[in-house]
Design a protein around this motif. Structure first.
Motif, PDB file in Angstrom:
ATOM      1  N   PHE A 166     100.277   4.257  49.110  1.00 20.91           N
ATOM      2  CA  PHE A 166      99.641   4.250  47.800  1.00 20.91           C
ATOM      3  C   PHE A 166      98.388   3.383  47.829  1.00 20.91           C
ATOM      4  N   SER A 167      98.495   2.196  48.431  1.00 17.53           N
ATOM      5  CA  SER A 167      97.351   1.293  48.509  1.00 17.53           C
ATOM      6  C   SER A 167      96.215   1.913  49.313  1.00 17.53           C
ATOM      7  N   ALA A 168      96.550   2.599  50.413  1.00 18.96           N
ATOM      8  CA  ALA A 168      95.512   3.238  51.231  1.00 18.96           C
ATOM      9  C   ALA A 168      94.738   4.266  50.412  1.00 18.96           C
ATOM     10  N   GLY A 169      95.458   5.059  49.610  1.00 18.14           N
ATOM     11  CA  GLY A 169      94.785   6.029  48.756  1.00 18.14           C
ATOM     12  C   GLY A 169      93.935   5.352  47.694  1.00 18.14           C
ATOM     13  N   ALA A 170      94.446   4.261  47.152  1.00 17.83           N
ATOM     14  CA  ALA A 170      93.695   3.537  46.130  1.00 17.83           C
ATOM     15  C   ALA A 170      92.420   2.945  46.719  1.00 17.83           C
ATOM     16  N   TYR A 171      92.507   2.400  47.938  1.00 17.88           N
ATOM     17  CA  TYR A 171      91.313   1.847  48.585  1.00 17.88           C
ATOM     18  C   TYR A 171      90.302   2.953  48.891  1.00 17.88           C
ATOM     19  N   THR A 172      90.829   4.121  49.316  1.00 20.42           N
ATOM     20  CA  THR A 172      89.936   5.246  49.596  1.00 20.42           C
ATOM     21  C   THR A 172      89.223   5.690  48.325  1.00 20.42           C
ATOM     22  N   LEU A 173      89.951   5.709  47.220  1.00 23.39           N
ATOM     23  CA  LEU A 173      89.332   6.040  45.940  1.00 23.39           C
ATOM     24  C   LEU A 173      88.228   5.033  45.617  1.00 23.39           C
ATOM     25  N   GLY A 174      88.521   3.755  45.875  1.00 20.04           N
ATOM     26  CA  GLY A 174      87.518   2.722  45.634  1.00 20.04           C
ATOM     27  C   GLY A 174      86.289   2.884  46.500  1.00 20.04           C
ATOM     28  N   SER A 175      86.488   3.264  47.772  1.00 25.03           N
ATOM     29  CA  SER A 175      85.337   3.462  48.660  1.00 25.03           C
ATOM     30  C   SER A 175      84.520   4.669  48.224  1.00 25.03           C
ATOM     31  N   GLY A 176      85.208   5.698  47.685  1.00 25.16           N
ATOM     32  CA  GLY A 176      84.488   6.852  47.161  1.00 25.16           C
ATOM     33  C   GLY A 176      83.659   6.500  45.951  1.00 25.16           C
ATOM     34  N   LEU A 177      84.225   5.681  45.062  1.00 23.77           N
ATOM     35  CA  LEU A 177      83.473   5.217  43.894  1.00 23.77           C
ATOM     36  C   LEU A 177      82.247   4.425  44.326  1.00 23.77           C
ATOM     37  N   ASP A 178      82.430   3.630  45.393  1.00 17.46           N
ATOM     38  CA  ASP A 178      81.319   2.808  45.873  1.00 17.46           C
ATOM     39  C   ASP A 178      80.238   3.663  46.528  1.00 17.46           C
ATOM     40  N   SER A 179      80.648   4.628  47.359  1.00 17.22           N
ATOM     41  CA  SER A 179      79.658   5.431  48.083  1.00 17.22           C
ATOM     42  C   SER A 179      78.847   6.324  47.157  1.00 17.22           C
ATOM     43  N   THR A 180      79.454   6.772  46.057  1.00 18.30           N
ATOM     44  CA  THR A 180      78.736   7.622  45.109  1.00 18.30           C
ATOM     45  C   THR A 180      78.099   6.814  43.979  1.00 18.30           C
ATOM     46  N   ASN A 181      78.417   5.508  43.927  1.00 17.07           N
ATOM     47  CA  ASN A 181      77.914   4.629  42.860  1.00 17.07           C
ATOM     48  C   ASN A 181      78.238   5.204  41.479  1.00 17.07           C
ATOM     49  N   LEU A 182      79.413   5.826  41.367  1.00 15.24           N
ATOM     50  CA  LEU A 182      79.792   6.471  40.117  1.00 15.24           C
ATOM     51  C   LEU A 182      79.892   5.469  38.969  1.00 15.24           C
ATOM     52  N   ALA A 183      80.586   4.344  39.212  1.00 13.44           N
ATOM     53  CA  ALA A 183      80.758   3.358  38.140  1.00 13.44           C
ATOM     54  C   ALA A 183      79.414   2.787  37.698  1.00 13.44           C
ATOM     55  N   GLY A 184      78.570   2.407  38.682  1.00 14.43           N
ATOM     56  CA  GLY A 184      77.282   1.819  38.346  1.00 14.43           C
ATOM     57  C   GLY A 184      76.387   2.765  37.573  1.00 14.43           C
ATOM     58  N   THR A 185      76.384   4.025  37.987  1.00 10.75           N
ATOM     59  CA  THR A 185      75.537   5.014  37.320  1.00 10.75           C
ATOM     60  C   THR A 185      75.967   5.253  35.880  1.00 10.75           C
ATOM     61  N   MET A 186      77.272   5.420  35.681  1.00 10.67           N
ATOM     62  CA  MET A 186      77.755   5.675  34.331  1.00 10.67           C
ATOM     63  C   MET A 186      77.582   4.450  33.438  1.00 10.67           C
ATOM     64  N   ILE A 187      77.722   3.258  34.010  1.00 10.55           N
ATOM     65  CA  ILE A 187      77.487   2.041  33.231  1.00 10.55           C
ATOM     66  C   ILE A 187      76.022   1.967  32.804  1.00 10.55           C
TER      67      ILE A 187
END
Length: 531
Positions: free
Chosen positions: A379-400
């Protein structure tokens, strides 16, 4: 609930986890589980193939300033790219599955990793590499060290010894468990493991004081279980190694350029968590569930003697127990002295302890003795992968960047407004989310993104958010210890909500005070909350 008419209520063996009844799903939980999978599939398909977000696709870049322009321009002239939509689709679908528990959490994580690879959000190497993340190794090695304490029964011996020697009356019993939880949190990085160790002990004590659950509830029983639930979580929040979510938060803050190791976490978090534990004791035992006449004295004569007998069964402390204590104290010492006496990372220190513990002839445990919850690691591995995807696409920063500009939150927005929004969102999300790791993955990047967007230090928002990770005690489904302890039948939904929600509000108020004082003095908030 254990049937006190058929069994000896003072026998600790009757309160082992495997003998506790499984709490049936409520009608709401069953309904959510049934609609979770189709809802997640619909959300993914719609966002990935059909969705269009006008204010993102056609956003006016000139409305942004500073670094926000650079971050938005990385998306290209078309605005929100197909990769960003893919990441948003994966994110929304995974959150739906995690919240509804339509499928096991580890299976959702495997879906996340696969989806991120197939949609091209990141490369296979980058996606799969998260299983080897240093925090993942620290999680794994912490379970090795915790298993060492459990196998040798050092943790059980300490808890029994402390209660027997200092639990002279009801008040001192409650304070004994505060000390026990603090000590165990320093050594055991799994809140569920702590709950499993302490559950048989405080269940017997509850019986001694006349509470066996169900129709035989009383305020002593309500307090002893709810106080332990609260303390298990709060004391874990005082240590960076108190839970995997804490470790993840620290890793994300460090990765974003913030200085935040074991020492820094302890200095800013532990005093606040201990303060909240004391306040929780007052709220529980003095306001909501005050002990009635007769409840503050034992109802079963010779009850405490049974605890002494349990301690006596363990015999004198064995050499292997001394070795276990020595290994963990050494690990703890190296964690706390990083930067002062050495520069060895927390993960490397855990490696040293685990290697010693597993070495034949020198160590204490064999690999088969180690209780590693691989489903949690996946579960943690998937969560970290999700976090790396958010970082690589800058999804959070862009929407903020776009949302805050659209809402009129300019660069002149007072810091306290941002502080209130992000800490409130993090805190009250615990009422919905069942995963501390998931909340951490959502809100730590958002806090970092907001800080970067408005030009504040990363730690000024990320650290306060990190301090709220362990507030998962309000409702029975908010965490695994909450599920486990609710199964004791010593309190109702109304009891846990009344106490838990009150403590959540108090924690928010204390965090504001902490930010204006301690965090200001330590330099995390240069001018306090009210910039």
């Amino acid at each position: 609930m254990v049937d006190c008419k058929k069994i000896d209520v003072l026998d600790m063996n009757n309160y082992k986890i495997e003998r506790m009844p499984t709490r049936p799903r409520s009608s709401l939980e069953t309904w959510m589980m049934r609609i979770g999978a189709p809802l997640a599939a619909i959300a993914f398909v719609w966002i990935y193939w059909f969705a269009s977000i006008p204010f993102l696709d056609t956003f006016d870049v000139t409305a942004l300033t500073g670094d926000a322009i650079k971050r938005f321009e990385t998306l290209g002239e078309s605005g929100f790219s197909r990769i960003n939509y893919a990441m948003l689709a994966i994110f929304v679908a995974s959150v739906i599955l995690w919240i509804t528990e339509a499928v096991p959490s580890y299976l959702t994580s495997l879906f996340v990793i696969l989806a991120i690879v197939l949609t091209g959000v990141t490369t296979e190497r980058a996606a799969y590499a998260n299983l080897g993340h240093p925090v993942m190794w620290l999680n794994l090695l912490s379970f090795v060290l915790a298993s060492m304490l459990v196998k040798t029964q050092v943790a059980k011996r300490f808890a029994l010894w402390f209660v027997v020697h200092f639990g002279k009356n009801a008040t001192w019993i409650f304070f004994s468990f505060i000390v026990i939880n603090v000590v165990l949190s320093a050594f055991i990085s799994a809140t569920t493991a702590k709950a499993a160790i302490l559950l048989p002990i405080f269940m017997v004590i509850a019986a001694i004081y006349g509470s066996t659950g169900g129709e035989n509830r009383n305020n002593f029983g309500r307090n002893i279980v709810l106080q332990n639930l609260f303390q298990i979580n709060m004391t874990a929040g005082g240590f960076m190694t108190g839970s995997g979510a804490n470790l993840l938060a620290a890793a994300m803050i460090i990765g974003a350029g913030g200085l935040f190791g074991y020492q820094q976490w302890f200095v800013v978090a532990f005093p606040m968590c201990l303060l909240l534990v004391i306040i929780g004791w007052i709220v529980g035992t003095k306001i909501y569930f005050p002990l009635k006449k007769g409840e503050s004295v034992p109802q079963i004569q010779g009850g405490m003697q049974r605890l002494k007998e349990e301690l006596h069964k363990l015999g004198t402390m064995k050499f292997v127990e001394y070795k276990a204590v020595a290994i963990f104290v050494g690990v703890l010492f190296m964690w706390t002295t990083k930067g002062s006496f050495h520069n060895i990372s927390e993960t490397a220190v855990a490696f040293i302890g685990a290697v010693i513990a597993l070495t034949p002839g020198i160590g204490i445990v064999k690999w088969n003795d180690v209780d590693v919850p691989w489903h949690l690691l996946l579960f943690s591995a998937g969560a970290y992968t999700l976090g790396s995807g958010l970082d690589s696409t800058n999804l959070a920063g862009t929407m903020i960047d776009t949302l805050f500009t659209r809402w009129g939150l300019t660069d002149d927005t007072p810091f306290w407004i941002l502080f209130t929004i992000i800490t409130g969102a993090m805190l009250f999300s615990a009422l919905i989310f069942q995963s501390k790791t998931m909340r951490c993955l959502i809100f730590i990047p958002i806090a970092i993104g907001i800080a970067q967007r408005f030009g504040f230090p990363i730690v000024s928002l990320a650290v306060p958010v990190a301090l709220l990770i362990e507030h998962v005690y309000v409702l029975p489904f908010n965490s695994k210890p909450a599920v486990l302890l609710y199964g004791t039948n010593h309190y109702s939904w109304a009891d846990t909500f009344k106490f838990g929600f009150t403590m959540m509000i108090i924690a928010w108020i204390v965090l504001f005070i902490w930010g204006q004082t301690v965090m200001k003095w330590l330099g995390y908030l240069p001018n306090g909350v009210f910039y």
